[in-house]
Design a protein around this motif. Structure first.
Motif, PDB file in Angstrom:
ATOM      1  N   ARG A 263       0.830  -1.206   0.000  1.00 15.29           N
ATOM      2  CA  ARG A 263       0.000   0.000   0.000  1.00 15.29           C
ATOM      3  C   ARG A 263       0.864   1.255   0.000  1.00 15.29           C
ATOM      4  N   TYR A 264       2.178   1.098  -0.042  1.00 14.23           N
ATOM      5  CA  TYR A 264       3.029   2.280   0.044  1.00 14.23           C
ATOM      6  C   TYR A 264       2.744   3.216  -1.132  1.00 14.23           C
TER       7      TYR A 264
ATOM      8  N   ASP B  93      -6.940   2.368   6.707  1.00 14.12           N
ATOM      9  CA  ASP B  93      -5.719   1.577   6.544  1.00 14.12           C
ATOM     10  C   ASP B  93      -5.913   0.076   6.726  1.00 14.12           C
TER      11      ASP B  93
ATOM     12  N   SER C  51       9.338  -3.984   1.547  1.00 14.50           N
ATOM     13  CA  SER C  51       9.667  -3.834   2.973  1.00 14.50           C
ATOM     14  C   SER C  51       9.155  -2.510   3.539  1.00 14.50           C
ATOM     15  N   LYS C  52       8.691  -1.623   2.677  1.00  7.53           N
ATOM     16  CA  LYS C  52       8.207  -0.328   3.180  1.00  7.53           C
ATOM     17  C   LYS C  52       6.815  -0.431   3.797  1.00  7.53           C
TER      18      LYS C  52
ATOM     19  N   GLU D 213       4.698  -2.485   6.362  1.00  5.34           N
ATOM     20  CA  GLU D 213       4.768  -3.489   7.430  1.00  5.34           C
ATOM     21  C   GLU D 213       3.649  -4.514   7.351  1.00  5.34           C
ATOM     22  N   THR D 214       2.506  -4.094   6.782  1.00 10.32           N
ATOM     23  CA  THR D 214       1.344  -4.989   6.823  1.00 10.32           C
ATOM     24  C   THR D 214       1.317  -5.947   5.633  1.00 10.32           C
TER      25      THR D 214
END
Lengths: 476, 476
Positions: free
Chosen positions: A196-197, A204, A231-232, A234-235
């Motif tokens: 989702r970045y 969210d 990796s940006k 977390e979810t």
């Protein structure tokens, strides 16, 4: 020309068409039809041609990947470096991010062609694509009708062949509902499958990137590109590589497949033509040996309310950063008092639907009801999980009606079939299953267990092959 | 204050954690950099940017909790605390409201025990720089990791408040948790204070005094607030629960805002961050990294090195000094003399805030040895150490340019003595006639005779010898 990624890929690699010709072809389509449809908010033509050149270089050196040279449209809540990202709001009218959403980076690595940014309901709040500050988007099957929303620009553009595929986002049905209304295929993948970045959030814990295409195969192709680990975020779930085309390439055996149906959705407030169409899909699978299992889920009737009480409080906090001082909006100082300035600028720059949802969210938070809604959400999730432990997939109408007229104030509940699975974080796929007597598309929805997108695509693909599609009236 | 009243204090302390990077992005946390040079989309709260927790901050919070004898929770998570202010980029602060990382601790001190309610991790806000005509915001501080330590309302004296804060700073410095610089704002104390009737368990209404920039201010603010609240109560009015500031100039507190008028903080879980799950093995691993704490170190100095309690206190009260002391002892085991020289001669040049004691340790040890062998006069130590520490001059160069070195060469000294006696025959005769008081005169004359420092013990012996011999001569 069959407008699918699969076909275009073959044509490009065989050099039957150049990336530039293809890009210009789509730009011409946009020039021809978008004035009526209102899908695109921003098109960077120079950049489209530049990207096409780069893609051609890759193809010429036999280095083409799935999306090399493929023209794709992007919903305007997905951040694109150096290209305005407005979320359909005056608040972000002049906001140009200096970063890409992770999904854009992934597609750029493959030299895709970004045709432009697609219209949406303001901050993804709405189901009509009429709440955008900039323009109203229309349905290619009837210009007087809504395309659905909030990813209405994304659905309408694919439907009218103003791009071969598009990215959108889904919180409570924002992909599947417009896909159904515009007669195209849309998937909201499992929460956590795609980064989702860089996707401007609404809620969210529910938001997920979605994809709209003309067929299930293309969905599989795009999922395989977009689900690369980031990796940006977390979810995002750490998964081993999934073959999303597994069950299309080797068709799944329908015989003995257990298909669940939430009968409440077919009993309640539903258009009879939609009901018949969806039942014919169920009959198709039944006649091929599937077992239909009926479930009763009374709470489904309240899912829209649960969603409102659960998503909007999150939305309120996500909208708090827009105090008017940042992101391209021109702050007006009307008072010495900071709070008054913020109130003034927010009043100026937010539309009515956003304000309404802020009020709902604020009310829930201030009253301390949020935890209750969070609990309701867990109940819904649990019930879906229980149903899916007893069957392979669920099938239900994507919407209880077809696309309605713009400014029809009586319809406001078109997410009621999709919102439950969204609350549960499950993958949800909508494909066209027929048309009503006025020629408006009807969608059927496939819901599977977490990360079982491949299975959904495989099962849906079998029906999809039998489906006679009608071109949008805009082409008639 | 009315004799029947007593004050009750609770402290809320914000300590910036000494991590290289910010709490949710990889921007530097270095203090004093150019304004807005340590920023990125994440700490600026740009749309779509996602936070990712810095695990170093978690480790430091575990250490802080462990030092304060807290329970380290196996599960904790993050919440959003919403309010509008120009220094809050996202319109909410990410903090831990519902499930903090540490709870229920205590710290035993000379003046009593302070009980810790909780320690939680949160991000710092930006810094507003208020000029006469405009307000600027420096976002370098936005997103710097903090822990907030909340004590129970259990502090009944200024002495305990002071001792607690001083000890906390020192312990955090020892464990590299926080540099404890109140003047830089890396350690901030908020005071909760109320008056209650003695013998009563019911607490009075409290006021919260914010932004106390030194321990001195804390103590003054306590006095001022006790005075103000007892006035209010004396007049039969009631104390209002509110946030107040402290004016250093007037020495008085003033009202900032009433809690009654303020909106709530509308706490809601932050779904972009995964919960912090800590296993006991991991917690124990981190606990083992905590170095010896000042109190234990003091006891060690007293027991192992036989240093008195006052000296031990001085050594441990500055981490850099105690490390230097330890380093010296590793090279030369004379704790008594080394501690004496450090405390009585070196420390007058040393600023209390230093992070490392910058002095050539080998030179320092050589100096200690010279003092021990009486090659150098203690009265010259101040000067020598001034050159060594403040001017960074090597010991060799100091001796080259100055005459601190004591001559113990007996022949050389005897030559000087003889020539002094020959030049002062009168005085010599007086001494011979029994005027022993004149001995000091000869000592002085000998020292004047040369620019070298003479070993006074040897000089005295030779002088006595020669005067005795001369006595005999005069008789003849």
């Amino acid at each position: 020309m069959d407008n699918s990624i699969y076909n275009l890929r073959k044509m490009l690699d065989k050099k039957e068409i150049s990336t530039k010709e293809l890009a210009i072809n789509y730009l011409d389509n946009i020039d021809k039809y978008d004035e009526k449809l209102g899908c695109y908010l921003d098109i960077d033509r120079d950049n489209v041609l530049k990207q096409a050149e780069l893609a051609q270089v890759a193809i010429n050196s036999k280095d083409s990947k799935v999306l090399t040279g493929i023209p794709i449209g992007i919903k305007d809540n997905i951040c694109t470096k150096n290209l305005k990202t407005t979320c359909g709001s005056k608040m972000l009218e002049n906001f140009t991010p200096n970063y890409n959403a992770h999904v854009i980076d992934l597609m750029e690595k493959q030299n895709f062609i970004m045709l432009g940014k697609l219209n949406m309901d303001e901050f993804a709040m709405g189901g009509t694509t009429q709440t955008s500050y900039f323009k109203s988007t229309k349905n290619p099957y009837n210009l007087e009708c809504v395309p659905g929303g909030s990813s209405g620009g994304s659905a309408s553009a694919v439907s009218a062949n103003l791009c071969v595929a598009s990215l959108g986002s889904d919180t409570g049905g924002s992909i599947t509902q417009p896909a159904a209304f515009c007669g195209v295929v849309g998937i909201k993948p499992t929460y956590g499958l795609i980064s989702r970045y860089g996707i401007i959030p609404y809620a969210d814990s529910l938001d997920q990137l979605g994809i709209i295409t003309n067929n299930t195969y293309d969905i599989g192709l795009l999922l395989s590109v977009l689900s690369e680990y980031d990796s940006k975020d977390e979810t995002m779930s750490k998964l081993s590589k999934i073959d999303f085309l597994e069950y299309i390439d080797k068709p799944i055996n329908i015989k003995g497949l257990k298909i669940g149906v939430i009968k409440d959705l077919l009993e309640d407030d539903i258009n009879q033509e939609v009901k018949k169409s969806v039942e014919s899909v169920l009959d198709f699978y039944k006649s091929n040996g599937a077992i239909i299992e009926e479930f009763s889920m009374p709470i489904i009737r309240y899912c829209n309310d649960i969603y409102a009480g659960y998503a909007n409080p999150q939305g309120v906090t996500n909208l708090s950063k827009y105090d008017g001082t940042k992101f391209g909006y021109k702050f007006k100082e009307i008072s010495e008092n900071w709070d008054e300035n913020v109130a003034y600028n927010r009043t100026e720059a937010f539309g009515d639907e956003v304000k309404k949802r802020i009020l709902i969210g604020m009310y829930v938070l201030e009253k301390g009801y949020y935890n209750n809604f969070s609990e309701f959400r867990n109940v819904v999730k649990k019930q879906y999980n229980e149903m899916l432990s007893k069957c392979d997939i669920l099938i239900n109408p994507t919407t209880n009606c077809t696309a309605f007229k713009i400014n029809n104030n009586f319809v406001n509940n078109t997410d009621n079939c999709t919102v439950g699975a969204c609350l549960a974080g499950l993958p949800q796929l909508s494909i066209p299953c027929g048309y009503n007597k006025d020629g408006m598309p009807i969608g059927v929805c496939f819901i599977g267990n977490y990360f079982q997108e491949a299975k959904l695509l495989g099962i849906a693909n079998i029906f999809e092959k039998t489906m006679q599609k009608i071109k949008p009236t805009i082409y008639a | 204050m009315d004799e029947n009243l007593e004050m009750v204090i609770g402290l809320e302390i914000h300590a910036e954690l000494q991590t290289e990077e910010k709490l949710f992005c990889s921007c530097s946390t270095k203090f004093g950099a150019k304004e807005n040079s340590q920023i990125c989309p994440i700490c600026l709260g740009y749309p779509g940017a996602l936070p990712k927790v810095n695990e170093d901050a978690i480790d430091l919070a575990i250490k802080a909790g462990s030092i304060l004898n807290c329970i380290i929770n196996n599960y904790s998570d993050f919440d959003r605390k919403s309010y509008f202010y120009r220094d809050l980029p996202k319109g909410f602060q990410i903090t831990q409201m519902k499930n903090p990382i540490c709870e229920n601790g205590y710290l035993e001190l000379d003046n009593g025990t302070v009980y810790i309610n909780r320690i939680h991790i949160e991000e710092d806000a930006a810094k507003t720089i208020i000029n006469s005509n405009e307000n600027k915001v420096d976002f370098n501080r936005a997103g710097v990791p903090l822990i907030e330590i909340v004590t129970e309302p259990c502090i009944y004296s200024k002495e305990l408040a002071k001792e607690f804060v001083e000890n906390l700073i020192l312990m955090f410095k020892y464990a590299d948790i926080c540099n404890g610089k109140l003047e830089e704002g890396s350690f901030r104390v908020d005071l909760n204070i109320s008056l209650k009737e003695k013998n009563s368990k019911i607490l009075g209404t409290r006021a919260e005094i914010k932004n106390l920039s030194s321990i001195k201010s804390l103590l003054k603010a306590i006095d001022a607030e006790v005075e103000r609240q007892s006035q209010v109560l004396f007049l039969g009015e009631s104390v209002i629960q509110e946030t107040r500031g402290f004016n250093e100039k007037t020495g008085k507190t003033y009202s900032l805002r009433n809690k009654e008028n303020a909106l709530g903080y509308r706490y809601i879980k932050d779904y972009n961050l995964n919960p912090i799950i800590l296993e006991e093995i991991y917690i124990n691993k981190i606990k083992k990294e905590i170095p010896i704490m000042p109190k234990e170190k003091k006891n060690f100095y007293i027991e192992k090195y036989n240093i008195n309690s006052k000296y031990a206190d001085i050594l441990i009260n500055n981490k850099a000094v105690s490390i230097f002391f330890d380093d010296c002892l590793e090279k030369y085991a004379n704790p008594k003399l080394i501690s004496n020289v450090i405390i009585n001669y070196l420390l007058k040049y040393v600023n209390n805030n230093i992070e490392k004691l910058e002095i050539n340790i080998d030179d320092f040890i050589n100096l200690i040895k010279l003092v021990e062998n009486e090659n150098i006069k203690k009265s010259d130590l101040s000067d020598i150490l001034f050159y060594m520490y403040n001017e960074k001059i090597s010991l060799d160069d100091i001796f080259k340019n100055n005459n601190y070195f004591i001559s113990s060469n007996e022949d050389e000294i005897r030559q000087i003595v003889l020539s002094v006696l020959n030049e002062n025959l009168n005085a010599k005769n007086q001494y011979s006639s029994g005027n022993n008081k004149i001995f000091g005169f000869f000592m002085g004359e000998c020292n004047k005779k040369t620019n070298k420092k003479l070993n006074s013990k040897i000089l005295k012996n030779i002088l006595e010898e020669e005067l005795k011999d001369n006595k005999g001569e005069t008789i003849i």
